[in-house]
Design an enzyme around this catalytic site. Sequence first.
Site, mmCIF file in Angstrom:
data_model
loop_
_atom_site.group_PDB
_atom_site.id
_atom_site.type_symbol
_atom_site.label_atom_id
_atom_site.label_comp_id
_atom_site.label_asym_id
_atom_site.label_seq_id
_atom_site.Cartn_x
_atom_site.Cartn_y
_atom_site.Cartn_z
ATOM 1 N N ASP A 167 -5.357 2.320 -3.949
ATOM 2 C CA ASP A 167 -5.705 2.118 -2.537
ATOM 3 C C ASP A 167 -4.487 2.311 -1.640
ATOM 4 O O ASP A 167 -4.587 2.187 -0.421
ATOM 5 C CB ASP A 167 -6.365 0.757 -2.296
ATOM 6 C CG ASP A 167 -5.439 -0.431 -2.504
ATOM 7 O OD1 ASP A 167 -4.317 -0.247 -3.036
ATOM 8 O OD2 ASP A 167 -5.837 -1.565 -2.151
ATOM 9 N N ASP A 175 -4.535 0.514 -8.383
ATOM 10 C CA ASP A 175 -5.961 0.757 -8.099
ATOM 11 C C ASP A 175 -6.164 1.880 -7.095
ATOM 12 O O ASP A 175 -7.275 2.099 -6.623
ATOM 13 C CB ASP A 175 -6.653 -0.522 -7.631
ATOM 14 C CG ASP A 175 -6.209 -0.973 -6.251
ATOM 15 O OD1 ASP A 175 -5.079 -0.625 -5.843
ATOM 16 O OD2 ASP A 175 -6.974 -1.680 -5.577
ATOM 17 N N SER A 219 -4.351 -4.520 -8.111
ATOM 18 C CA SER A 219 -3.679 -3.541 -7.260
ATOM 19 C C SER A 219 -2.279 -3.208 -7.769
ATOM 20 O O SER A 219 -2.116 -2.695 -8.856
ATOM 21 C CB SER A 219 -3.660 -4.054 -5.815
ATOM 22 O OG SER A 219 -3.296 -3.045 -4.917
ATOM 23 N N ASP A 269 -0.716 3.364 -6.280
ATOM 24 C CA ASP A 269 -0.538 2.098 -6.982
ATOM 25 C C ASP A 269 -1.644 1.946 -8.018
ATOM 26 O O ASP A 269 -2.427 2.868 -8.251
ATOM 27 C CB ASP A 269 -0.493 0.925 -6.008
ATOM 28 C CG ASP A 269 -1.812 0.713 -5.284
ATOM 29 O OD1 ASP A 269 -2.612 1.657 -5.214
ATOM 30 O OD2 ASP A 269 -2.051 -0.408 -4.783
#
Length: 450
Positions: free
Chosen positions: A244, A242, A101, A240
């Site tokens: 999410d 990833d 992440s 960010d």
Amino acid sequence: MGKYFGTDGVRGEANVELTPELAFKLGRFGGYVLSQHETERPRVFVARDTRISGEMLEAALIAGLLSVGIEVYKLGVLATPGVSYLVRTEKASAGVMISASHNPALDNGIKFFGSDGFKLADEQELEIEALLDAKKDLLPRPSAEGLGALVDYPEGLRKYERFLVTTGADLDGLKIALDTANGAASVSARNVFLDLNADITVIGENPNGLNINDGIGSTHPEKLQELMTETASDIGLAFDGDSDRLIAVDENGAIVDGDKIMFIIGKYLSEKGLLAKNTIVTTVMSNLGFHKALDSCGIHKKVTAVGDRYVVEEMRQFGYNLGGEQSGHVIIMDYNTTGDGQLTAVQLTKIMKETGKTLSELASEVTIYPQKLVNIRVDNSMKERAMEVPAIAEVIAQMEGEMAGNGRILVRPSGTEPLLRVMAEAPSNEEVDYYVDTIAAVVRAEIGLD
């Protein structure tokens, strides 16, 4: 949290803590647990972000999945919510995302999704952990036609992009600055917003395996703020690693965080009668100004522990369709089962277009109170019992009395470190300093280790 699984899957320094050997076992044991009741050959979707360690871990994880007879669809670089979406809509047995992440490039993680697109239940994680800790691997070892097959599936990315576009509005005339964090959104965000007819400028779109989240993206919006000034854009959107999370920047260069984004979307849905139970689910870290703004609009809220996992659990249990965190995780359950930065960005720009309002106008109803957080090192045995210490309980009660409802105090243990976190919000920085410093002094005197 278990021995291996934290609140967001298995994470650690790649090739040191999260090794290829562990990734193989996670693929083998995780795949078995998630597909053992399948009547047909199970299918699992696997994706990764742009970290240099991603391909190494991907190869090991896929080998583990194939070794228990699972057919693996390799998605390549894709946002975490893209995996969740595809697993659910393509009726796969499970999905796996390889990402840490917003963490730096040296870290990586492995996160599983069930066939419903949701993260795993604690019971499933414990079942996988039991297999990891077993002295001997007793799982079946099929051969020949019993082994799984690997399928490259680049179409998955296109399907996810098309889904995002179908949820949005024609953005002709809207000037957008995008920061894709040199991460997973770098393969999709440009396509999505071009398909929506926006005028876009993009940074953080050249990943090299090491520059993901490096001074860029939702945790470092400074470069996006500079780009907003240079391009005179209407809105900036920062994801960010990833994708999410989403943090936005308004036309004046001001940060619009998850609290304000949730308020904007929640008010829009509420006015259309589409906000389930007229309620937003948030965490204890959401700002007091967010709560007051909801109160002024007659919108209810439910508050959970920190972590989008707990927000989603509350939403699923009680049928809410909007929730999230101050950090920019926003879950819009009508569309997806997990935080989705690009989906949130599409909805936010749609609201701007439909209302004709600037982002600063939409966000102006939320007045963010100054906030201060201090971490105090304490013994692990005491961090959960701090409120049982009379002097600590008394000083908190005294400060809350002085606030007279115009402020907030939160004292909570860290979930991973021997720390007690003391946080306060109040109308001015001077008041915040006073409340936090007064409580922190008592905590240090009573149970502090420094």
